[in-house]
Design a protein around this motif. Sequence first.
Motif, PDB file in Angstrom:
ATOM      1  N   SER A 177       0.839  -1.194   0.000  1.00 21.55           N
ATOM      2  CA  SER A 177       0.000   0.000   0.000  1.00 21.55           C
ATOM      3  C   SER A 177       0.873   1.243   0.000  1.00 21.55           C
ATOM      4  N   THR A 192       1.138  -2.116 -12.848  1.00 22.04           N
ATOM      5  CA  THR A 192       1.244  -2.419 -11.418  1.00 22.04           C
ATOM      6  C   THR A 192       1.103  -1.154 -10.586  1.00 22.04           C
ATOM      7  N   LYS A 239      -2.491  -0.090 -10.465  1.00 23.01           N
ATOM      8  CA  LYS A 239      -3.284  -0.956  -9.585  1.00 23.01           C
ATOM      9  C   LYS A 239      -3.074  -0.593  -8.116  1.00 23.01           C
ATOM     10  N   VAL A 240      -1.840  -0.287  -7.733  1.00 19.04           N
ATOM     11  CA  VAL A 240      -1.560   0.092  -6.345  1.00 19.04           C
ATOM     12  C   VAL A 240      -2.326   1.365  -5.982  1.00 19.04           C
ATOM     13  N   ASP A 270      -5.015   2.527  -7.554  1.00 16.31           N
ATOM     14  CA  ASP A 270      -6.446   2.212  -7.603  1.00 16.31           C
ATOM     15  C   ASP A 270      -6.913   1.600  -6.289  1.00 16.31           C
ATOM     16  N   LYS A 271      -6.166   0.618  -5.798  1.00 11.96           N
ATOM     17  CA  LYS A 271      -6.565  -0.104  -4.591  1.00 11.96           C
ATOM     18  C   LYS A 271      -6.697   0.849  -3.411  1.00 11.96           C
ATOM     19  N   ASP A 272      -5.702   1.709  -3.213  1.00 12.19           N
ATOM     20  CA  ASP A 272      -5.748   2.600  -2.055  1.00 12.19           C
ATOM     21  C   ASP A 272      -6.740   3.741  -2.240  1.00 12.19           C
ATOM     22  N   ALA A 282     -10.189   2.270  -1.640  1.00  9.56           N
ATOM     23  CA  ALA A 282     -10.333   1.966  -0.207  1.00  9.56           C
ATOM     24  C   ALA A 282     -10.326   3.231   0.649  1.00  9.56           C
TER      25      ALA A 282
END
Length: 895
Positions: free
Chosen positions: A320, A353, A356-357, A359-361, A364
Amino acid sequence: MEGHFFVLWLMFSSLKGLAEPAVPKNGIEIYSLHVDCKVTSRFAHTVITSKVVNRAEESQEALFEVELPKTAFITNFSMTIDGKTYPGIIKEKESAQVQYDDAVSRGQSAGLVKSTGRKLEQFHVKVNVAAAAKVTFELVYEELLKRKLGKYELLIKVKPKQLVNHFQIDTHIFEPQGISFLETESTFMTNELNDALTKVQDETKAHITFKPTLSQQRKSPELEETLLDGDFLIRYDVKRSVTAGDIQIVNGYFVHYFAPNQLPSFPKNIIFVIDQSGSMGGKKIQQTREALQKILDDLTPEDHFNLVVFSGSISVWSLSMLKATEENVELAKQYVKTILANGVTDINGALLTAIKVLDKDTFAELLPEKSISMIMLLTDGQPTTGEENVDRIQENIKKANNGKYFLYCLGFGFDVSYAFLEKMALENGGVARRIYEDSDAALQLQGFYHEIATPILKEIEMKYPDNAALEITQNSFKLLFDGSEIVVAGKLGNDIDVLPVEIKAQAHSSDLTVKEDANVTEKEQVFQHQKYIFGDFIERLWAYLTIQQLLEKSVLAEGREQKDLETKALNLSLKFSFVTPLTSMVVTKPESEEVANKPTEADNENFRSSRIPSYGGIGGFVVAHWKQPIDPVIPGHRGNSVIPGVPGPPGFPDSPLRKGYFGGSPFWDSGTPFRLRLVNRNNSGTIASVAANLSFPQIILQLPSENDTLCLIISGQPETRINLLSDPEKGIQVTGKLGKRRLFVQFEIAFQKPDIRINISKQEIVVNLNGNATMLPWTMSTTFTVVGLNIIVEVEEEKSLLLRVDNITMKISLVKFPKDFLGLYIVDSNFSEHVTGPLGQFFFNTHFEGGSQDKRRKKIIVQGQRYNTLRQNKTDYRTESLGDVISCWTLNLNP
């Protein structure tokens, strides 16, 4: 330092030990040199005037050379020879190219402008000067100074290399907003030279003059050497009030500058995507680690960050994004120290990659609501694994990112495709920048980061009523960074007394709205009776900015839209007499013509070195002694002979031919015809064309086991690099880069111990020893020896390079006719048994199978693998004669 540079190099050929400084040994005397620069509201107009006289008793050839900023547009050039003026005429590039081709067919010289470094391009003209004759050169160019890190910076690189009788640099600055600070600095200033520098300044104007006398220029009274060798800098900024910026109006055109002060910056969420492939080895990865250490220290506690390190595999430092606390920054710095270079290059996978990192955070809700997310990519090569098609990579990143995050692409060195990185960055809201391989590469990386480190506004809209402002330049911007500036220009509508302005943007604390009404009459009065003004400068500034933005938009466009954008830019370039990438300047001089083109960063893919050798003729105003030019004849002609196998046209039996040119863009493969223009020397007005079948091998090998010759055709996509040969025991690696026509345009020969890289391009040869680069030009014969290491590099003038090391000999030929490319010939091959690669495989366990009834066909067995070969006659680029052929076994490889 990465502020905006307005750069000008002044250098003359080195003339030492002269009894009289006014009469150099070659007879060409520079008796006057004047640089006059007017900067009005950031728009710089520079006139360079150099006057020379030939004191010799016979004609001499003088070379006028000046290096100007890459972002500048040449607007005029002229030569006055004994009272007669020869002007330069700006034309559409295609039209000028016809004229250029005509000149080349008559044996005239090539283009006049080329890129020479990170901020410079070089303009140069040669002209024959009769005995006692005088020549005046005048070059004019214009440029909008760009604010970076809170200042405008003018750098004048002074390297005259000789004493000059009348040497003067004048810089006039007029800023109606008021000058907030102004400073000068020089690396060569002494107490004596201080007296030659004067600076006069009031609230809105400044005049800086540097006018050293001959005695002030001398290192010492008894030496004919000059003190003028280094950088002369002028830095300044303007006063800013808390309003909608500053609007200036002249003759129906306006320019609007906006750079608000003292706004808090947005927190950043930044991912550093670092290439650690094998090509980053040595000094590159060391400088990258060094830069990252400093950049990580510069993160603010409100920032979040992460690192993605990639080669063939991809490593994410943290799952993260982490807040930039002291503890996290220290952990990251320790991780950075472990980054080593090895493997291939998966750019597509690394960027996906990183997205995506983020996007995820983001989804969230782990990142600050009001923050800016960005990706900073550093790579030094082409994608060589994963997705390798650059068009598909661009599509993948654009689709995955979908405008969410800003992508900044840094290309380290010249092995990257700058066009690929530029388009990918622009499609994702960022910019591309080339990082030059030099001792200050780490500072370049830090400097770029500092430019984007403090975003203060986003989604900025500069609004003007439709009836009041016409043909405005770009007026919406995604981000504004502290220390930079937004510039909008346009044309006023008819009978407008007041220009209303409204600015809307998002700031960190709240939305920003600023309004102002600019009184046209009052604004126009500011520029009345000012000696600093040069013509309708705001209209020219508008045209300059419009052309730049149209060219940038054309990078992203395709088909009809791209053509329309280029047409608009072309029409403006012609109207305002700018030499842009779409136009050329035809320079007329006695009995010849030359063409000046505008190179772009994407054109400049070959390795460059900012280390320039000390011989004359590089970097600035040069007046050098040249031998009388030899009439260039097509290689292969001896006396009245013609190219063997090429029939002469009727009426032209056995006539010598001048250099020719090609029409069209054929693919250079076996049996490809090309058109060869033949010009009879005794009747240059008569031209005929003939067809010829000339076929060029890319690589010629002397097979040690068969006492025979192998001609190789290497398949590969244009602009790709191929690892041709690697011998870990000998510590040698040979890499080649294919050009647009699938012929090699660059070779790099690298040694492990010591760290030596020899980079050979069509323009020059650069020997890099432990990070120190030396340039060996093709235009002169020279020998470069690495003392104590048994490495010898011999350059034969405009023909070939011979490399000898440890009983290994390689010859690289510069083939200028019919199409520029580089041919490789491996002569002696004392490689170890561990040599690999498309070429290396042939040096052990290689032999031909016998017994074939067709003597033109044989199978060659290479380490157990069978290949079909064909006996063919190929053009032998190893010799001077284009018509010479070599009978060799031809093999097509698809590595």
